[in-house]
Design a protein around this motif. Structure first.
Motif, PDB file in Angstrom:
ATOM      1  N   GLU A  42      12.863  -9.629  12.217  1.00  0.00           N
ATOM      2  CA  GLU A  42      13.524 -10.695  12.958  1.00  0.00           C
ATOM      3  C   GLU A  42      13.252 -12.030  12.274  1.00  0.00           C
ATOM      4  O   GLU A  42      12.214 -12.206  11.622  1.00  0.00           O
ATOM      5  N   PHE A  43      14.178 -12.971  12.482  1.00  0.00           N
ATOM      6  CA  PHE A  43      13.939 -14.359  12.109  1.00  0.00           C
ATOM      7  C   PHE A  43      13.363 -15.071  13.339  1.00  0.00           C
ATOM      8  O   PHE A  43      13.932 -14.991  14.423  1.00  0.00           O
ATOM      9  N   GLN A  44      12.240 -15.731  13.150  1.00  0.00           N
ATOM     10  CA  GLN A  44      11.642 -16.529  14.220  1.00  0.00           C
ATOM     11  C   GLN A  44      11.984 -17.990  13.937  1.00  0.00           C
ATOM     12  O   GLN A  44      11.360 -18.626  13.087  1.00  0.00           O
ATOM     13  N   LYS A  45      13.001 -18.506  14.631  1.00  0.00           N
ATOM     14  CA  LYS A  45      13.486 -19.845  14.332  1.00  0.00           C
ATOM     15  C   LYS A  45      12.532 -20.917  14.852  1.00  0.00           C
ATOM     16  O   LYS A  45      11.916 -20.767  15.910  1.00  0.00           O
ATOM     17  N   GLY A  97      12.649 -26.836  11.333  1.00  0.00           N
ATOM     18  CA  GLY A  97      11.767 -26.215  10.341  1.00  0.00           C
ATOM     19  C   GLY A  97      12.404 -24.999   9.722  1.00  0.00           C
ATOM     20  O   GLY A  97      13.580 -24.691   9.952  1.00  0.00           O
ATOM     21  N   ASN A  98      11.632 -24.308   8.909  1.00  0.00           N
ATOM     22  CA  ASN A  98      12.099 -23.096   8.260  1.00  0.00           C
ATOM     23  C   ASN A  98      11.668 -21.872   9.055  1.00  0.00           C
ATOM     24  O   ASN A  98      10.506 -21.758   9.459  1.00  0.00           O
ATOM     25  N   ALA A  99      12.594 -20.977   9.270  1.00  0.00           N
ATOM     26  CA  ALA A  99      12.327 -19.792  10.078  1.00  0.00           C
ATOM     27  C   ALA A  99      11.236 -18.923   9.460  1.00  0.00           C
ATOM     28  O   ALA A  99      11.153 -18.769   8.236  1.00  0.00           O
ATOM     29  N   LEU A 100      10.393 -18.363  10.338  1.00  0.00           N
ATOM     30  CA  LEU A 100       9.471 -17.315   9.919  1.00  0.00           C
ATOM     31  C   LEU A 100      10.239 -15.998   9.917  1.00  0.00           C
ATOM     32  O   LEU A 100      11.212 -15.826  10.656  1.00  0.00           O
ATOM     33  N   PHE A 109       5.066 -23.120  15.352  1.00  0.00           N
ATOM     34  CA  PHE A 109       5.342 -21.843  16.018  1.00  0.00           C
ATOM     35  C   PHE A 109       4.081 -21.286  16.665  1.00  0.00           C
ATOM     36  O   PHE A 109       4.114 -20.787  17.793  1.00  0.00           O
ATOM     37  N   SER A 110       2.942 -21.371  15.959  1.00  0.00           N
ATOM     38  CA  SER A 110       1.699 -20.818  16.497  1.00  0.00           C
ATOM     39  C   SER A 110       1.231 -21.576  17.732  1.00  0.00           C
ATOM     40  O   SER A 110       0.548 -21.002  18.591  1.00  0.00           O
ATOM     41  N   ARG A 111       1.600 -22.872  17.835  1.00  0.00           N
ATOM     42  CA  ARG A 111       1.222 -23.671  19.006  1.00  0.00           C
ATOM     43  C   ARG A 111       2.198 -23.472  20.160  1.00  0.00           C
ATOM     44  O   ARG A 111       1.798 -23.215  21.292  1.00  0.00           O
ATOM     45  N   GLU A 137       1.766 -16.933  22.335  1.00  0.00           N
ATOM     46  CA  GLU A 137       1.709 -15.509  22.673  1.00  0.00           C
ATOM     47  C   GLU A 137       2.561 -14.673  21.726  1.00  0.00           C
ATOM     48  O   GLU A 137       2.163 -13.575  21.325  1.00  0.00           O
ATOM     49  N   LYS A 138       3.728 -15.202  21.375  1.00  0.00           N
ATOM     50  CA  LYS A 138       4.580 -14.507  20.417  1.00  0.00           C
ATOM     51  C   LYS A 138       3.903 -14.426  19.058  1.00  0.00           C
ATOM     52  O   LYS A 138       3.928 -13.387  18.386  1.00  0.00           O
ATOM     53  N   PHE A 139       3.281 -15.532  18.639  1.00  0.00           N
ATOM     54  CA  PHE A 139       2.580 -15.533  17.362  1.00  0.00           C
ATOM     55  C   PHE A 139       1.446 -14.516  17.369  1.00  0.00           C
ATOM     56  O   PHE A 139       1.239 -13.792  16.382  1.00  0.00           O
ATOM     57  N   LYS A 140       0.714 -14.439  18.468  1.00  0.00           N
ATOM     58  CA  LYS A 140      -0.371 -13.463  18.558  1.00  0.00           C
ATOM     59  C   LYS A 140       0.158 -12.040  18.453  1.00  0.00           C
ATOM     60  O   LYS A 140      -0.441 -11.185  17.804  1.00  0.00           O
ATOM     61  N   GLU A 141       1.283 -11.805  19.095  1.00  0.00           N
ATOM     62  CA  GLU A 141       1.888 -10.472  19.036  1.00  0.00           C
ATOM     63  C   GLU A 141       2.285 -10.117  17.603  1.00  0.00           C
ATOM     64  O   GLU A 141       2.041  -9.002  17.120  1.00  0.00           O
ATOM     65  N   LEU A 142       2.909 -11.072  16.915  1.00  0.00           N
ATOM     66  CA  LEU A 142       3.398 -10.816  15.561  1.00  0.00           C
ATOM     67  C   LEU A 142       2.269 -10.678  14.544  1.00  0.00           C
ATOM     68  O   LEU A 142       2.425 -10.001  13.530  1.00  0.00           O
ATOM     69  N   SER A 143       1.139 -11.332  14.807  1.00  0.00           N
ATOM     70  CA  SER A 143       0.043 -11.357  13.835  1.00  0.00           C
ATOM     71  C   SER A 143      -1.103 -10.416  14.186  1.00  0.00           C
ATOM     72  O   SER A 143      -2.086 -10.338  13.442  1.00  0.00           O
ATOM     73  N   LYS A 144      -0.999  -9.705  15.294  1.00  0.00           N
ATOM     74  CA  LYS A 144      -2.077  -8.810  15.699  1.00  0.00           C
ATOM     75  C   LYS A 144      -2.232  -7.665  14.701  1.00  0.00           C
ATOM     76  O   LYS A 144      -1.286  -6.923  14.433  1.00  0.00           O
ATOM     77  N   ALA A 145      -3.430  -7.536  14.139  1.00  0.00           N
ATOM     78  CA  ALA A 145      -3.687  -6.483  13.164  1.00  0.00           C
ATOM     79  C   ALA A 145      -5.190  -6.321  12.992  1.00  0.00           C
ATOM     80  O   ALA A 145      -5.979  -7.172  13.394  1.00  0.00           O
ATOM     81  N   ASP A 146      -5.575  -5.214  12.378  1.00  0.00           N
ATOM     82  CA  ASP A 146      -6.988  -4.986  12.085  1.00  0.00           C
ATOM     83  C   ASP A 146      -7.415  -5.722  10.828  1.00  0.00           C
ATOM     84  O   ASP A 146      -8.592  -6.074  10.679  1.00  0.00           O
ATOM     85  N   VAL A 147      -6.450  -5.935   9.932  1.00  0.00           N
ATOM     86  CA  VAL A 147      -6.729  -6.563   8.637  1.00  0.00           C
ATOM     87  C   VAL A 147      -5.533  -7.420   8.251  1.00  0.00           C
ATOM     88  O   VAL A 147      -4.378  -7.032   8.479  1.00  0.00           O
ATOM     89  N   CYS A 148      -5.795  -8.596   7.679  1.00  0.00           N
ATOM     90  CA  CYS A 148      -4.729  -9.424   7.116  1.00  0.00           C
ATOM     91  C   CYS A 148      -4.951  -9.565   5.619  1.00  0.00           C
ATOM     92  O   CYS A 148      -6.010 -10.040   5.188  1.00  0.00           O
TER      93      CYS A 148
END
Length: 471
Positions: free
Chosen positions: A65-68, A72-75, A173-175, A179-190
């Motif tokens: 997905e594009f996160q507008k 700014g520039n979409a993620l 976007f993270s601010r 919650e959406k950012f947390k969902e998209l970035s949730k992982a065991d390792v980055c």
């Protein structure tokens, strides 16, 4: 490719064979990807780049997905689940699709946005920072899906489009959509944007990201420039700025801003172990730079501490008197400087700004105007984590030499937003860069052998993580 020594070699060999058989096509993809001029302010180039990623992800079959972001520039977010979904660990790939401006075209050996391969090296803007690493990770997932039809773990991607201008869209976007950012970035390792393979052929893993913050300083002392003969009674903007800058750092290379070092973490015994094991060819570096010694005459462990554990401040540019228009005997009424700080854990760009302003005021330079230009907070990742062994084991499947552990990346980046969302998520940089990749400079480059090896390393890492999950 090294001969497999552990179970599962046949699957790995088939996937590696796919990479070998499709590598020419993969490189053509990278050349096409890097032909789009995705620099800050080039809306067409950025949009073309996003559309290219969109098509590539669709072709591989990766949901995205594009996160507008307003103004700014979409993620770009994407994810692929392993066969058993939530039962598998998750790996997040962070990259950025924007690049720095190309600079003077005449300093390049080819047009910067017409990538060319010469003697096993691809040259072009963005091939290493950061489009090459971005694409290599998609191609690693592509290879596994093409051969096996499923991934051994869950994989996520998060790409941003203005990292080179301090990531304002990602920050916003993270601010605003935390919650959406947390969902998209949730992982065991980055896995962070890139890494490198050094001149000895060793792959590197960078445990964390340094921070940075820069400022423009300016002084105006009169309404106009005057003749130099009036220097006895008309204040000089250039002298005011030189004195202000001189107050920030002493001759022994210590930054003199009060409290500047207060938050710097002390060097631990574990840090010293990592630094002692870290290979640093002082002689080669001195020769490359045309130096006879490093600052303070440092060498060995002390030099490594300076490089990785100390913050720095540089005067990146000075301007007064418009010398580019020809020398004039004047007292300049305006002067400008750009200063940059590279920070280490646990320093804060906001606190450094406060300290800088207070310092100038305290030392009689309240007339110096300060404008902040971006900033990133440093994030350190401990080496005492399972990911270190996973990276080392998977690297052993591909490289002939062991992986080097770098205490932190020397460059900065927006890792703090991921750290705020998931404080326990390790952030480590690995990738296909090389020691002389010329990031932000003419003739940015990527060695084809390093690129192929990095794709295979990512494949091996995904299987290593999946293997650990089943043991």
């Amino acid at each position: 490719m090294k001969e497999r020594k552990r179970p599962g070699g046949m699957i790995m060999k088939k996937i590696f064979d796919y990479v070998d058989q499709n590598f020419d096509r993969m490189m053509e993809e990278m050349k096409e990807f890097c032909s789009h001029r995705s620099v800050a302010g080039d809306k067409t180039g950025l949009e073309e780049t996003r559309n290219w990623i969109d098509k590539k992800l669709s072709a591989v079959g990766i949901p995205h997905e594009f996160q507008k972001v307003e103004n700014g520039n979409a993620l770009i977010s994407a994810s692929v689940s392993g066969e058993d979904g939530d039962k598998h660990p998750s790996l997040l790939f962070y990259n950025h699709y924007d690049v720095v401006e190309e600079g003077k075209h005449e300093l390049w050996s080819n047009e910067p946005f017409r990538p060319m391969i010469r003697d096993g090296v691809l040259y072009g803007r963005g091939v290493s920072d950061n489009k090459g690493p971005l694409l290599s990770r998609i191609q690693a997932v592509e290879a596994i899906l093409a051969v096996e039809g499923k991934l051994p773990i869950n994989v996520k991607f998060l790409f941003e489009g203005d990292e080179e201008t301090s990531s304002p869209s990602l920050s916003k976007f993270s601010r605003e959509q935390s919650e959406k950012f947390k969902e998209l970035s949730k992982a065991d390792v980055c896995l962070w944007e890139n890494g490198r393979r050094d001149e000895e052929g060793r792959p590197w893993a960078r445990f964390g990201v340094r921070g940075s913050v820069s400022f423009e300083l300016s002084v105006e002392t009169a309404k106009k420039d005057v003749h130099a003969r009036m220097g006895t009674y008309v204040p000089s903007a250039s002298w005011r700025l030189v004195w202000a800058l001189a107050s920030l750092k002493s001759a022994d290379e210590r930054i003199t801003i009060e409290g500047f070092y207060d938050d710097v973490l002390p060097v631990t015994k574990k840090d010293e172990e990592i630094l002692n094991a870290f290979p640093y060819n002082e002689k080669s570096q001195l020769e490359k730079l045309g130096l006879t010694s490093f600052l303070r005459g440092s060498s060995g462990l002390e030099l490594k501490k300076q490089i990785y554990m100390e913050p720095s401040m540089s005067v990146c540019g000075l301007e007064a008197g418009e010398l580019y228009n020809g020398a004039r005997g004047i007292v300049p009424h305006k002067a400008y400087a750009r200063i940059g700080f590279y920070l280490v854990a646990n320093q804060s760009p906001d606190k450094v700004e406060e300290q800088l302003r207070e310092h100038l005021k305290k030392h009689g330079f309240g007339d110096v105007k300060v404008v902040r230009r971006g900033g990133n907070t440093p994030v350190r990742t401990s080496v005492d984590i399972p990911l270190k062994e996973w990276l080392e084991h998977s690297a052993a499947e591909v490289y002939d030499k062991p992986m080097v552990i770098e205490p932190t990346a020397l460059g900065s980046g927006p890792a703090i937003y991921f750290h705020h969302a998931w404080p326990d998520m390790p952030i480590v940089g690995v990738g296909p860069g090389n020691t002389n990749a010329n990031h932000h400079a003419p003739n940015e480059n990527m060695k084809l052998d390093d690129y192929k090896a990095s794709i295979k390393h990512m494949i091996a890492l995904m299987y290593e993580m999946g293997k650990q999950d089943r043991e």
